[in-house]
Scaffold this motif. Structure first.
Motif, short mmCIF file in Angstrom:
data_model
loop_
_atom_site.label_atom_id
_atom_site.label_comp_id
_atom_site.label_asym_id
_atom_site.label_seq_id
_atom_site.Cartn_x
_atom_site.Cartn_y
_atom_site.Cartn_z
N ALA A 630 0.82 -1.44 0.00
CA ALA A 630 0.14 -0.05 0.06
C ALA A 630 0.89 1.26 -0.14
CB ALA A 630 -1.04 -0.09 1.04
N LEU A 631 2.11 1.27 0.81
CA LEU A 631 2.75 2.37 0.94
C LEU A 631 3.60 2.66 -0.29
CD1 LEU A 631 4.15 2.21 4.58
CD2 LEU A 631 2.30 3.75 3.58
N VAL A 637 2.18 7.00 -6.88
CA VAL A 637 1.08 8.12 -7.09
C VAL A 637 1.89 9.27 -6.97
CG1 VAL A 637 -0.95 9.13 -6.13
CG2 VAL A 637 -0.71 6.43 -6.56
N TYR A 638 2.50 9.42 -5.79
CA TYR A 638 3.10 10.93 -5.23
C TYR A 638 4.29 11.27 -6.30
CZ TYR A 638 -0.03 12.07 -1.74
OH TYR A 638 -1.24 12.35 -0.94
N LEU A 661 7.23 12.01 -0.65
CA LEU A 661 7.92 10.68 -0.89
C LEU A 661 9.07 10.26 0.30
CD1 LEU A 661 8.86 11.62 -4.75
CD2 LEU A 661 6.98 10.32 -3.70
N LEU A 662 9.72 11.18 0.90
CA LEU A 662 10.53 11.04 1.81
C LEU A 662 9.73 10.46 3.21
CD1 LEU A 662 13.23 13.74 1.59
CD2 LEU A 662 13.59 11.51 0.55
N GLY A 663 8.59 11.11 3.51
CA GLY A 663 7.86 10.72 4.51
C GLY A 663 7.48 9.35 4.39
N ILE A 664 6.98 9.01 3.19
CA ILE A 664 6.51 7.52 2.83
C ILE A 664 7.78 6.66 3.11
CG2 ILE A 664 5.79 6.16 1.05
CD1 ILE A 664 4.25 8.45 0.02
N LYS A 800 -2.87 7.22 8.63
CA LYS A 800 -1.93 8.29 8.14
C LYS A 800 -2.19 8.41 6.61
CE LYS A 800 2.60 10.39 8.08
NZ LYS A 800 3.95 10.31 8.49
N TRP A 801 -2.02 7.29 5.97
CA TRP A 801 -1.94 7.21 4.41
C TRP A 801 -3.06 6.74 3.80
CZ3 TRP A 801 1.94 10.17 2.42
CH2 TRP A 801 2.89 10.22 3.46
N ASN A 802 -4.01 5.99 4.39
CA ASN A 802 -5.10 5.27 3.52
C ASN A 802 -5.90 6.33 2.65
OD1 ASN A 802 -8.26 5.64 4.35
ND2 ASN A 802 -6.92 6.03 6.08
#
Length: 810
Positions: A630-631, A637-638, A661-664, A800-802
């Motif tokens: 998922a991440l 996507v980003y 991107l760096l956060g992911i 946070k990301w869904n």
């Protein structure tokens, strides 16, 4: 007295050795590259496989009791089973007949009398009112019956990563009703020649014992057995005058054995050490003994013509050629010397090798080697090709009259091979003297291009994965229909089914499904039902649900998730799509090949039942995998947004998307670090544990760590095969890939700000000098144990990301 000619040869070899030693001086190896003398070369080993076999159980009852106790972890469970060996006649097997290609005079052939249409294992489940009865026509069949019982009656399965089962909590296991099934082909094969390096490079006996149990339970009866062969090669080449220095610069390091053995590279990851060679020899003895106990036929190796360069100096009349450069490797790691199979010296080396191998490892009669793997033969002349294969086979038969050459059909995908060159090459070996591995049958079958290999027996295989890369996906329908098509091919010469992935530990469903097809003759038509059954058995549902959890709701959620996965990701393509995160950053990289919302829906179902399945190791492992997918989908996507912002020259947007991107990558690293099976530390610690030598500032351990790091990153001397075996593991994301993305974001942003043209070659060189090379040659700096709880971290990251709009995990 030494003759002038002999003295000249010695001087020339010494000069060659000096040049070989210089090879280690121009690369920042983090260990001592000085070659040390190998004492074992001229000593007999203390034990051989026959000594280890004497320590193994021989009674079928004892073999099965020990297997069940190891898997279930409780001897009281084993006492509830009864084992019955049954004859082929009781199973109403097809009419007994030898393979059509076997001359009547050789009907007692040790391989073909075992693997013929009359040896299709029969497996039965039953009960006598108080005991579980497992019946089978062989020890392997009984192990398959045990696995079948676990999956169909106990709703649990023994996988190849966690090696755990989740049986009902009652002290008495449930009794099965009577059931029976039979193999559809006599052989089940396992491993790729690369698997020994991409997955098994640092397996110790504890790991091997678990995997051998898994193999037996799947029904695998023809596995590769490649450990310890450097010991045999060393003994063989020593007979022909080669010494430690010649061999140390020829053999690759432990993470690169596979490609040196195939003649692709030499010396890379070395110089090889005596302790490693001897320890792998002893490990191989245990592996072979356990395979024999289960009744497996190990595929050993044989001589394919690859020799140390010094052999050309010692034997100046030998017909040798410098091999081609493979994947951009420079001298002295490339261009392995190849001894022509038509040269008399080839015959002698091949004969001596199998003689020594049989002495120490026993005679298996099946020998795997490849002459032109990913390399073009020097001539397309049909007489040359026929004679080449004939001479190779004769070298095997010289020491084993019943030798069978197990050859990868991978080479026939090259344009060199056609309806003239293929039959010419194959005609050099009798039909009963060869088995061909149709290596990637699920996507690129070859047997149907060449009339079932013109009668040569072949094994249909699922390859699916390269380098052990991570990424959810596969094509179950293609496996199902493809295998059945091979069974029904006109005048088919199929004798088996197999799994030939380059690396394990990914997409387990693909390989379990392939093995299950070995007991079917019809294609699977209902994949929804298959997915539901797979979900229940993988997690031990419903009995594994923690107290307080709603077993019906939990089971429904997990079943729904797996139905979605199979429908969307396991019925497409032939390999899983790898992630942009674990690759060399750049512009205009690949787009997702699936709808990320499918994985989002699956992720939702997984996190919602996390607490109820927190004690199920395979669920926790899969929760990390689904969260990882998922991440990495969101990252893609980003990344597209960042790429678009670059194209528009919008620096603020580039900076904003770059931070995302760096956060992911940071959060991806966090979830991966919650499970030891998803951690870099598990791989490197296993490598460093290969030796107890702590002298010279842990030099030996550092050598193993270099091999472990290099294989999963740079792979080669420069960018030869960069990221080919990329891994999405904790710490490698955070300390290796994240800094590369940071550099890429900074560099591409600066290019826009300064009006410069983005240069991928400039970035790659900066990246190589500042990050990839230093990391690949560094030591330490990684975690050894999980850092947090999988369930809680997955829930936190989901919130946070869904992309579903959810604010909670329930």
């Amino acid at each position: 007295m030494v003759s002038v000619t002999r003295l000249l040869v010695i001087l020339l070899v010494g000069f060659a050795n000096a040049n070989q030693n210089n090879k280690w001086n121009d690369f920042p190896f983090p260990y001592d590259t000085q070659v040390k003398e190998w004492k074992f070369l001229h000593q007999e080993p203390e034990i051989t496989v026959h000594d280890v076999l004497a320590t193994e159980p021989t009674d079928t009852q004892d073999i099965m009791y020990e297997l069940i106790t190891r898997v279930l972890g409780d001897v009281s469970y084993a006492s509830q089973f009864r084992f019955q060996l049954i004859s082929a006649a009781s199973g109403q097997h097809p009419e007994t007949r030898a393979p059509i290609f076997l001359p009547q005079s050789r009907a007692d052939h040790p391989i073909w009398s075992k693997y013929s249409s009359s040896s299709l294992d029969l497996i039965e489940l039953d009960n006598d009112g108080s005991h579980i009865i497992l019946r089978g026509t062989s020890t392997i069949a009984l192990a398959v019956a045990f696995n079948w019982y676990l999956e169909d009656v106990c709703n649990t399965t023994y996988d190849w990563r966690t090696y755990t089962v989740d049986v009902p909590s009652s002290s008495l296991l449930p009794l099965p009703s009577y059931q029976r099934k039979q193999r559809s082909v006599p052989i089940m094969y396992h491993q790729n020649v690369c698997t020994v390096s991409y997955s098994f490079a640092f397996f110790d006996w504890t790991a091997w014992q678990k995997h051998l149990d898994w193999m037996a339970m799947q029904g695998i009866n023809l596995p590769l057995a490649f450990n310890g062969q450097e010991y045999i090669w060393s003994k063989t080449f020593a007979r022909f005058g080669l010494n430690t220095t010649h061999l140390a610069s020829f053999f690759a390091g432990p993470a690169f054995y596979a490609w040196q053995r195939m003649g692709n590279v030499q010396g890379w990851g070395g110089p090889l050490r005596e302790e490693e060679i001897v320890s792998q020899y002893h490990l191989q003895l245990k592996i072979l003994a356990r395979m024999a106990t289960f009744g497996m036929t190990p595929a050993l190796t044989c001589f394919a013509g690859h020799v140390p360069a010094a052999l050309s100096v010692l034997y100046p009349d030998a017909d040798t050629v410098r091999g081609p450069d493979w994947c951009g490797f420079p001298d002295p790691y490339c261009c392995v010397t190849l001894l022509n199979a038509t040269d008399p010296l080839f015959f002698e080396i091949g004969r001596v090798f199998i003689e020594i191998q049989s002495k120490y490892f026993g005679a298996s009669h099946i020998y795997q080697c490849d002459s032109f793997n990913e390399m073009t033969p020097p001539s397309s002349d049909v007489n040359f090709l026929q004679s080449y294969s004939r001479y190779m086979y004769q070298a095997m038969k010289a020491s084993d009259e019943d030798a069978v050459w197990l050859m990868q059909g991978w080479l026939f995908l090259e344009t060199f091979w056609d309806n003239v060159t293929v039959p010419a090459f194959l005609s050099g070996v009798p039909d009963d003297g060869m088995i061909i591995l149709d290596l990637k049958s699920e996507a690129s079958p070859i047997y149907n291009k060449y009339n079932s290999y013109f009668g040569k027996p072949f094994i249909w295989n699922t390859l699916h994965n390269f380098g052990g890369r991570d990424g959810i996906g596969g094509n179950l329908p293609a496996i199902s229909t493809g295998f059945v098509a091979a069974l029904n091919y006109p005048s088919t010469s199929i004798v088996g089914i197999g799994t030939t992935m380059e690396g394990i530990w990914q997409n387990y469903i693909v390989y379990q499904f392939t093995n299950e097809m070995g007991y079917k003759t019809q294609a699977v038509s209902n994949f929804t039902a298959y997915a539901a059954k797979y979900a229940r058995t993988r997690y031990g549902l419903p009995h594994s649900v923690s107290s307080g959890g709603d077993s019906t709701q939990v089971t429904d959620a997990v079943v729904s998730a797996w139905i979605q996965l199979v429908d969307a990701l396991y019925e497409m393509g032939d390999t899983a799509q790898t992630s942009l995160v674990a690759g060399l950053p750049g512009l205009n990289l690949q787009s997702l090949n699936h709808d990320p919302m499918t994985v989002q829906s699956v992720w939702r179902n997984f996190v919602r039942v996390g607490n109820a399945l927190q004690n199920v190791a395979k669920f926790r492992y899969d929760l990390v995998d689904v969260t990882r997918q998922a991440l990495t989908d969101i990252f893609s996507v980003y990344y597209e947004e960042f790429n678009s912002a670059f194209a528009r020259g919008n620096v603020p947007e580039m900076q904003g998307f770059g931070e995302i991107l760096l956060g992911i990558t940071s959060d991806l690293d966090e979830i991966l670090l919650t499970d030891i099976h998803w951690m870099l530390g598990d791989w490197i610690d296993a490598a460093r544990a290969q030796t107890n030598d702590t002298s010279n500032n842990n030099d030996a351990k550092n050598w193993y760590e270099f091999n472990a790091r290099m294989q999963i990153t740079l792979w080669g001397y420069h960018y030869s095969l960069n990221n080919y075996a990329e891994k999405q593991w904790g710490d490698i994301i955070g300390t290796y890939y994240a800094p590369q993305w940071q550099m890429f974001i900074n560099y591409s942003t600066e290019c826009v700000e300064n009006g410069q043209t983005y240069s991928q070659s400039t970035f790659s060189q900066m990246n190589y000098e500042s990050i990839t090379l230093p990391w690949s040659t560094s030591i330490g700096g990684y975690h050894h144990t999980p850092q947090s709880d999988t369930i809680s971290v997955a829930c936190k990251l989901y919130k946070k990301w869904n992309l579903n709009g959810d604010t909670s995990c329930v």
